[in-house]
Design a protein around this motif. Structure first.
Motif, PDB file in Angstrom:
ATOM      1  N   VAL A  98      40.294  -7.398  22.074  1.00  0.00           N
ATOM      2  CA  VAL A  98      40.954  -8.549  21.755  1.00  0.00           C
ATOM      3  C   VAL A  98      40.052  -9.038  20.774  1.00  0.00           C
ATOM      4  O   VAL A  98      38.843  -9.168  20.876  1.00  0.00           O
ATOM      5  CB  VAL A  98      40.882  -9.576  23.016  1.00  0.00           C
ATOM      6  CG1 VAL A  98      41.175 -10.974  22.567  1.00  0.00           C
ATOM      7  CG2 VAL A  98      41.742  -8.811  23.997  1.00  0.00           C
ATOM      8  N   ALA A 100      39.096 -12.709  19.012  1.00  0.00           N
ATOM      9  CA  ALA A 100      39.513 -14.196  19.277  1.00  0.00           C
ATOM     10  C   ALA A 100      38.213 -14.893  19.083  1.00  0.00           C
ATOM     11  O   ALA A 100      37.194 -14.240  19.478  1.00  0.00           O
ATOM     12  CB  ALA A 100      40.239 -14.642  20.193  1.00  0.00           C
ATOM     13  N   ASP A 104      39.679 -20.506  20.961  1.00  0.00           N
ATOM     14  CA  ASP A 104      41.056 -20.039  20.915  1.00  0.00           C
ATOM     15  C   ASP A 104      41.432 -18.868  21.679  1.00  0.00           C
ATOM     16  O   ASP A 104      42.588 -18.374  21.569  1.00  0.00           O
ATOM     17  CB  ASP A 104      41.349 -19.565  19.218  1.00  0.00           C
ATOM     18  CG  ASP A 104      40.920 -21.024  18.532  1.00  0.00           C
ATOM     19  OD1 ASP A 104      41.356 -22.059  18.938  1.00  0.00           O
ATOM     20  OD2 ASP A 104      40.846 -20.707  17.255  1.00  0.00           O
ATOM     21  N   ASP A 106      42.957 -16.616  24.343  1.00  0.00           N
ATOM     22  CA  ASP A 106      43.984 -16.682  25.574  1.00  0.00           C
ATOM     23  C   ASP A 106      43.443 -16.093  26.831  1.00  0.00           C
ATOM     24  O   ASP A 106      43.038 -15.072  26.844  1.00  0.00           O
ATOM     25  CB  ASP A 106      45.268 -15.954  24.911  1.00  0.00           C
ATOM     26  CG  ASP A 106      46.496 -16.052  25.780  1.00  0.00           C
ATOM     27  OD1 ASP A 106      47.219 -17.029  25.597  1.00  0.00           O
ATOM     28  OD2 ASP A 106      46.621 -15.038  26.947  1.00  0.00           O
ATOM     29  N   ASP A 109      45.028 -12.674  27.595  1.00  0.00           N
ATOM     30  CA  ASP A 109      44.610 -11.467  26.901  1.00  0.00           C
ATOM     31  C   ASP A 109      43.232 -11.068  27.295  1.00  0.00           C
ATOM     32  O   ASP A 109      42.798  -9.797  27.487  1.00  0.00           O
ATOM     33  CB  ASP A 109      44.468 -11.897  25.288  1.00  0.00           C
ATOM     34  CG  ASP A 109      45.691 -12.108  24.506  1.00  0.00           C
ATOM     35  OD1 ASP A 109      46.679 -11.581  25.172  1.00  0.00           O
ATOM     36  OD2 ASP A 109      45.646 -12.536  23.486  1.00  0.00           O
ATOM     37  N   ARG A 200      44.664  -6.900  20.728  1.00  0.00           N
ATOM     38  CA  ARG A 200      45.489  -8.085  20.975  1.00  0.00           C
ATOM     39  C   ARG A 200      44.985  -9.145  19.743  1.00  0.00           C
ATOM     40  O   ARG A 200      43.764  -9.667  20.000  1.00  0.00           O
ATOM     41  CB  ARG A 200      45.686  -8.694  22.077  1.00  0.00           C
ATOM     42  CG  ARG A 200      46.660  -7.811  23.058  1.00  0.00           C
ATOM     43  CD  ARG A 200      46.738  -8.718  24.332  1.00  0.00           C
ATOM     44  NE  ARG A 200      47.731  -7.777  25.119  1.00  0.00           N
ATOM     45  CZ  ARG A 200      48.262  -8.227  26.548  1.00  0.00           C
ATOM     46  NH1 ARG A 200      47.690  -9.225  26.922  1.00  0.00           N
ATOM     47  NH2 ARG A 200      48.861  -7.399  27.141  1.00  0.00           N
ATOM     48  N   VAL A 201      45.696  -9.657  18.911  1.00  0.00           N
ATOM     49  CA  VAL A 201      45.151 -10.581  17.656  1.00  0.00           C
ATOM     50  C   VAL A 201      46.002 -11.669  17.578  1.00  0.00           C
ATOM     51  O   VAL A 201      47.252 -11.258  16.969  1.00  0.00           O
ATOM     52  CB  VAL A 201      44.587  -9.912  16.416  1.00  0.00           C
ATOM     53  CG1 VAL A 201      44.227 -10.759  15.344  1.00  0.00           C
ATOM     54  CG2 VAL A 201      43.870  -8.602  16.627  1.00  0.00           C
ATOM     55  N   ARG A 202      45.919 -12.802  17.792  1.00  0.00           N
ATOM     56  CA  ARG A 202      46.955 -13.809  17.696  1.00  0.00           C
ATOM     57  C   ARG A 202      46.938 -14.472  16.458  1.00  0.00           C
ATOM     58  O   ARG A 202      47.705 -14.976  15.714  1.00  0.00           O
ATOM     59  CB  ARG A 202      46.747 -14.783  18.752  1.00  0.00           C
ATOM     60  CG  ARG A 202      47.249 -14.290  20.081  1.00  0.00           C
ATOM     61  CD  ARG A 202      47.144 -15.246  21.171  1.00  0.00           C
ATOM     62  NE  ARG A 202      47.433 -14.554  22.792  1.00  0.00           N
ATOM     63  CZ  ARG A 202      48.685 -14.404  22.867  1.00  0.00           C
ATOM     64  NH1 ARG A 202      49.648 -14.934  22.491  1.00  0.00           N
ATOM     65  NH2 ARG A 202      48.773 -13.800  24.146  1.00  0.00           N
ATOM     66  N   SER A 203      45.467 -14.517  15.752  1.00  0.00           N
ATOM     67  CA  SER A 203      45.282 -14.820  14.342  1.00  0.00           C
ATOM     68  C   SER A 203      43.889 -14.186  13.891  1.00  0.00           C
ATOM     69  O   SER A 203      43.056 -14.013  14.821  1.00  0.00           O
ATOM     70  CB  SER A 203      45.163 -16.469  14.156  1.00  0.00           C
ATOM     71  OG  SER A 203      44.251 -17.102  14.977  1.00  0.00           O
ATOM     72  N   SER A 211      46.181 -10.325   8.518  1.00  0.00           N
ATOM     73  CA  SER A 211      47.122  -9.746   9.519  1.00  0.00           C
ATOM     74  C   SER A 211      46.373  -8.672  10.269  1.00  0.00           C
ATOM     75  O   SER A 211      45.118  -8.229   9.861  1.00  0.00           O
ATOM     76  CB  SER A 211      48.310  -9.013   8.689  1.00  0.00           C
ATOM     77  OG  SER A 211      47.637  -7.941   8.069  1.00  0.00           O
ATOM     78  N   GLN A 212      46.799  -8.392  11.207  1.00  0.00           N
ATOM     79  CA  GLN A 212      46.112  -7.336  12.115  1.00  0.00           C
ATOM     80  C   GLN A 212      46.151  -6.004  11.709  1.00  0.00           C
ATOM     81  O   GLN A 212      45.290  -5.477  11.645  1.00  0.00           O
ATOM     82  CB  GLN A 212      46.977  -7.235  13.653  1.00  0.00           C
ATOM     83  CG  GLN A 212      46.382  -6.148  14.541  1.00  0.00           C
ATOM     84  CD  GLN A 212      47.005  -6.149  15.830  1.00  0.00           C
ATOM     85  OE1 GLN A 212      47.789  -6.922  16.178  1.00  0.00           O
ATOM     86  NE2 GLN A 212      46.518  -4.922  16.674  1.00  0.00           N
TER      87      GLN A 212
END
Length: 286
Positions: A98, A100, A104, A106, A109, A200-203, A211-212
């Motif tokens: 993950v 993040a 931020d 999650d 996640d 898992r990458v949300r931003s 981008s991922q």
């Protein structure tokens, strides 16, 4: 009388989780070529089938989510019936990532990651350890990371899970003294696997808007070691009786930094990461 511990894994049965790709697949293929019956498991059904088809020795394949202690226990029972009394090593290798910032991150996640990276190792260890103890030989080989030696930004959950694997495996090592069974921690550096693609990458946690897919390409370009080389290093380390196995030149660098400047190691790694990132961008452009 306790059976003597075999010095080589050749011909001994082995268990490998996370075998659908990366280090797990490379380990399975390498040990299969050396005559080891191989029990492989992964939640990725398609990838696991590819691995199974590539093996030449007797193979037991199971679709398995290592987060489920009961399912891992059933797998261990199956392995025990399949190859009783001949288990050379259990490689608890399944892992995810993950990316993040802490603020931020999650919670779901992070839980997903902890349940696979740490609790999956615990589940595998608890399920297979009785088989090894009954034999009086064999090795539990748990995959940590260089991020189990030094913590770095944007990977707080991953680092926490890998530090936990390290501590758990080292505590187990002390408990197993005199049993004939060994506990081994593996610390891979950057390996060319799918872990960045499945993270898992949300931003972009660095705020650069990548981008991922872009981050995964940069990781792959900067990774120094192939899965095949990692498998060779891990096997040789286990067979030499090592309790801790560093995989890749970057792993040795991180280990040195963690020893000589533990409070500044992250700063040195951040500087190195910036250089590798710049170099990887040039490589991607080419």
């Amino acid at each position: 009388m306790r059976a003597p511990r075999p010095e080589l894994l050749r011909g001994q049965a082995v268990v490998i989780t996370g075998a659908a790709s990366g280090i797990g697949r490379a380990l399975a293929q390498r040990l299969s070529r050396q005559g080891c019956p191989v029990a492989i498991a992964d939640v990725d059904e398609a990838g696991l089938a590819v691995t199974a088809r590539s093996l030449t020795s007797p193979t037991l394949s199971r679709i398995l989510d290592v987060r489920s202690a009961s399912d891992v226990a059933v797998f261990a029972d199956d392995v025990g019936r399949w190859r009783p009394g001949s288990l050379g090593a259990v490689f608890n290798n399944a892992g995810v990532a993950v990316n993040a910032t802490v603020v931020d991150a999650d919670a779901e996640d992070d839980k997903w990651l902890y349940d696979i990276n740490f609790h999956g190792v615990v589940n595998g260890t608890r399920a297979f350890l009785p088989l090894l103890l009954d034999q009086g030989y064999g090795a539990v080989v748990n995959t940590s990371s260089v991020y189990g030696l030094v913590a770095v930004r944007y990977h707080s959950a991953y680092c926490a899970s890998k530090f936990a694997v390290r501590g758990y495996t080292e505590a187990l090592r002390d408990e197993l003294r005199g049993s004939g069974v060994r506990s081994v921690t593996v610390h891979p550096g950057g390996i060319k696997t799918n872990i960045a693609n499945t993270a898992r990458v949300r931003s972009d946690p660095s705020g650069r808007g990548r981008s991922q897919a872009q981050m995964a390409r940069e990781f792959d370009a900067a990774a120094m070691t192939t899965p095949e080389r990692a498998a060779r290093i891990i096997q040789r380390g286990v067979e030499k009786g090592k309790s801790r196995i560093l995989v890749g030149p970057d792993a040795f660098l991180v280990d040195v930094l963690a020893r000589i400047t533990p409070t500044r190691a992250a700063d040195a790694l951040a500087a190195l990461d910036s250089k590798l990132s710049a170099a990887s961008k040039k490589e991607i452009v080419r």
